[in-house]
Design an enzyme around this catalytic site. Sequence first.
Site, PDB file in Angstrom:
ATOM      1  N   GLY A  14      35.626  41.770  48.210  1.00 42.28           N
ATOM      2  CA  GLY A  14      36.372  42.647  47.319  1.00 42.28           C
ATOM      3  C   GLY A  14      37.814  42.860  47.724  1.00 42.28           C
ATOM      4  CB  VAL A  17      39.035  44.183  43.360  1.00 37.83           C
ATOM      5  CG1 VAL A  17      38.952  45.433  42.492  1.00 37.83           C
ATOM      6  CG2 VAL A  17      38.633  42.968  42.535  1.00 37.83           C
ATOM      7  CE  LYS A  37      45.075  34.793  48.876  1.00 36.22           C
ATOM      8  NZ  LYS A  37      43.977  35.679  49.294  1.00 36.22           N
ATOM      9  CB  THR A  41      42.341  27.875  49.534  1.00 36.51           C
ATOM     10  OG1 THR A  41      41.387  28.946  49.675  1.00 36.51           O
ATOM     11  CG2 THR A  41      43.283  27.877  50.724  1.00 36.51           C
ATOM     12  CG  ASP A  50      43.017  35.710  45.517  1.00 38.90           C
ATOM     13  OD1 ASP A  50      42.266  35.456  44.549  1.00 38.90           O
ATOM     14  OD2 ASP A  50      42.721  35.457  46.696  1.00 38.90           O
ATOM     15  N   GLY A 112      40.157  35.260  53.271  1.00 36.83           N
ATOM     16  CA  GLY A 112      38.962  35.449  54.082  1.00 36.83           C
ATOM     17  C   GLY A 112      39.168  36.513  55.138  1.00 36.83           C
ATOM     18  CB  SER A 171      31.789  46.054  45.762  1.00 38.61           C
ATOM     19  OG  SER A 171      30.954  46.223  44.642  1.00 38.61           O
ATOM     20  N   PRO A 200      34.292  51.305  43.216  1.00 39.38           N
ATOM     21  CG  PRO A 200      34.675  51.967  41.010  1.00 39.38           C
ATOM     22  CD  PRO A 200      35.310  51.955  42.364  1.00 39.38           C
TER      23      PRO A 200
END
Length: 245
Positions: A14, A17, A37, A41, A50, A112, A171, A200
């Site tokens: 997550g 987000v 960013k 990849t 992203d 990652g 999340s 959430p």
Amino acid sequence: MPVLVITGTGTEVGKTVATAAVAAAAVAAGRSVAVLKPAQTGVRPGERGDADEVARLAGAVTARELARYPEPLAPATAALRAGRAPVRPHEVAEAAAKLATEHDLVLVEGAGGLLVRFDADGGTLADAAKLLDAPVLVVATAGLGTLNTTELTARELRSRELDLLGVVIGSWPTEPDLACRCNVTDLPEAAGAPLVGALPEAAGALSPAAFRSTAPEWLTPCLNGTWNAEEFTAREAPAPFARGA
């Protein structure tokens, strides 16, 4: 805090987000925001990355990539296989520092986890954070297994004398199981740092307008939000285990 580095305890936790939520809350507070960013990849030319997703959800932010590679691999491997130059930590630091001269807040979202390699020399997001002298926000999962990966990430940050701002749950399930509920109290202990937010489940599926208006409710005041960790813990954590006589 002109630059904040955002990492995850792994992939699919997550992080993007959560980065969007931090950006949206900062924009709502009247701050100008850029998201960087370093290495995207698994995305081909013309596809959204992203940083683009952060901008879609958060609104008026500057989105920038330093490099993108088509295969969904660690940046160093993806760059090698694509026959392209890798991104190096000093390039990340220089780009973030430049953006910081033009914005109130720069969010650097890694790929990652903390030690995913950018280049063949072993350069990582942690190295970029060190060059920037920037605090690090860790995005973790809610369920079983998160305590180990969170503590390992926190230990590595401290070994490098990097400031761990806190942990955001990427999340939070609509129906959390016992492991999730116990982790509400165990995560801060494992990290040695506070919980500073919980998003959430399926927050990224909200419309951009709903996402932007709600994002501050998921984050603590240190991230321009209104979320209260103590109230969340009191509501979601299980009652203390009472041993028999």
